[in-house]
Design an enzyme around this catalytic site. Sequence first.
Site, short mmCIF file in Angstrom:
data_model
loop_
_atom_site.label_atom_id
_atom_site.label_comp_id
_atom_site.label_asym_id
_atom_site.label_seq_id
_atom_site.Cartn_x
_atom_site.Cartn_y
_atom_site.Cartn_z
N ILE A 74 0.86 -1.18 0.00
CA ILE A 74 0.00 0.00 0.00
C ILE A 74 0.90 1.22 0.00
O ILE A 74 1.97 1.23 0.59
CB ILE A 74 -0.95 0.01 1.22
CG1 ILE A 74 -1.91 1.21 1.14
CG2 ILE A 74 -0.18 0.01 2.53
CD1 ILE A 74 -3.01 1.21 2.20
N THR A 79 0.04 11.41 -3.42
CA THR A 79 0.34 12.81 -3.11
C THR A 79 -0.39 13.77 -4.05
O THR A 79 -0.11 14.96 -4.05
CB THR A 79 1.86 13.09 -3.20
OG1 THR A 79 2.32 12.83 -4.53
CG2 THR A 79 2.62 12.23 -2.21
N ASP A 128 3.77 7.90 -3.58
CA ASP A 128 3.59 8.02 -5.02
C ASP A 128 3.53 9.49 -5.40
O ASP A 128 2.60 10.20 -5.01
CB ASP A 128 2.29 7.31 -5.43
CG ASP A 128 2.00 7.44 -6.90
OD1 ASP A 128 2.64 6.72 -7.69
OD2 ASP A 128 1.14 8.27 -7.27
N TYR A 165 1.86 17.03 -10.47
CA TYR A 165 1.07 17.38 -9.29
C TYR A 165 1.44 18.76 -8.77
O TYR A 165 0.71 19.35 -7.97
CB TYR A 165 1.25 16.35 -8.18
CG TYR A 165 0.80 14.95 -8.55
CD1 TYR A 165 0.01 14.69 -9.67
CD2 TYR A 165 1.18 13.86 -7.77
CE1 TYR A 165 -0.39 13.42 -10.00
CE2 TYR A 165 0.78 12.56 -8.09
CZ TYR A 165 0.01 12.35 -9.21
OH TYR A 165 -0.38 11.06 -9.53
N LYS A 180 6.93 10.43 -11.80
CA LYS A 180 6.50 10.17 -13.17
C LYS A 180 6.95 11.30 -14.10
O LYS A 180 6.92 12.47 -13.70
CB LYS A 180 4.98 10.04 -13.24
CG LYS A 180 4.39 9.08 -12.21
CD LYS A 180 2.88 9.11 -12.22
CE LYS A 180 2.31 8.34 -11.05
NZ LYS A 180 2.48 9.08 -9.76
N HIS A 184 4.01 8.74 -17.23
CA HIS A 184 2.70 9.04 -16.65
C HIS A 184 1.55 8.66 -17.59
O HIS A 184 0.54 8.10 -17.16
CB HIS A 184 2.62 10.53 -16.32
CG HIS A 184 1.67 10.85 -15.22
ND1 HIS A 184 1.92 11.83 -14.27
CD2 HIS A 184 0.47 10.33 -14.88
CE1 HIS A 184 0.91 11.90 -13.42
NE2 HIS A 184 0.01 11.00 -13.78
N ASN A 224 -1.33 4.04 -17.01
CA ASN A 224 -2.44 4.26 -17.95
C ASN A 224 -2.22 3.60 -19.31
O ASN A 224 -2.59 4.16 -20.34
CB ASN A 224 -2.69 5.77 -18.12
CG ASN A 224 -3.02 6.45 -16.82
OD1 ASN A 224 -4.03 6.15 -16.18
ND2 ASN A 224 -2.15 7.34 -16.37
N SER A 244 -13.55 8.23 -6.49
CA SER A 244 -12.98 9.58 -6.43
C SER A 244 -14.06 10.58 -6.09
O SER A 244 -14.53 11.34 -6.95
CB SER A 244 -12.31 9.93 -7.77
OG SER A 244 -11.63 11.16 -7.69
#
Length: 340
Positions: free
Chosen positions: A30, A34, A61, A66, A94, A125, A176, A228
């Site tokens: 786990i 972030t 992560d 971000y 990433k 990413h 992805n 989400s």
Amino acid sequence: MSTINAEQPGIDPCAIPCKVLSNGQKIPAIGMGTFGSDRFSAEQVSNAVLEAAAAGFRFFDCASVYGNEKLIGEVFKKIIGGGIPRQALYIDSKVWNDRHQDVLGSCRQTLEDLQLDYLDLYLVHWPFSNYHPPGCSVDSRSPDARPYSHERFMSTWRQMEQLVKSGLVKSIGTSNMTIPKMELLLADAEIAPVVNEMECHPHFQQPELYRYLVENGIQPIGFCPIGSPTRPDRDKTADDTCDIEDPVIVDIARRLGVHPAVVCIKWAVQRGQIPIPFSVKSAEIRSNLLAVTRDPLTDDEMRAIAAIDRHCRLIKGQVFLWEHAAGWEDLWDLDGSIAG
């Protein structure tokens, strides 16, 4: 900013199960996400990462897009200075879409921002180099967007492989990806990806992709493990619901006496994927970590959750970009799924 010594005792990191990647590296089962700087203050994000380390999280992560890696780098400095050695942490980041042709520069910038000498894991990413420039609305057409090209992606991947050879990163992976793209990558890669990060939760289980990854020795990492609920309005449709609102999840949570989010995390870990939840609340951070150490779900409960897959992708912003790219019809994969 909080200190590393939290009032509540942390969970022994040795009690957190680990996964062994195809290259022999170990990764906690786990992680702490972030991605939150768009919804929370800098202080909230800083305190959340610091609190997670105090609680027992060791996998963090990160990603350059971000926009908070400098901030988190200060937190990592505090964590390591507070007595947790760097080698006890597992940190990934990433390369963003605008740096596919300068992976080395992107990685070095991330290392500088995070105040680290190396990354445990570095991901591409998205398989596309498409992106919107700063200040551009997400629903605008990008004039520079291009269809997926395996040749272009392999140019990026060769740079990723060089990062491993130079010692800047220990492992490399993807994010992805779809099966057709992964098949091409595995056929041509010198260093195979050890993970693929993807949206994965009870309402979007991606069983075919998940099975393909496992069969090919690639560890799935699932973002949005509880759905989400705070995703942008652009990504919401009338029939979207969060996983924690599903009656099956709620019933299991009542039996265990836990929050429904904990059930989603339990399901993810028992299934075999690595969830990376994010929270700024101390109690939630600790309960997320405790989810992997006690009260496993029964086989019947695992089957019940498997049956509630709605094939409902919640994070649609990047898909919107693809669909507004020039020649977007070519962005679909051979299996009819959205490319990426």
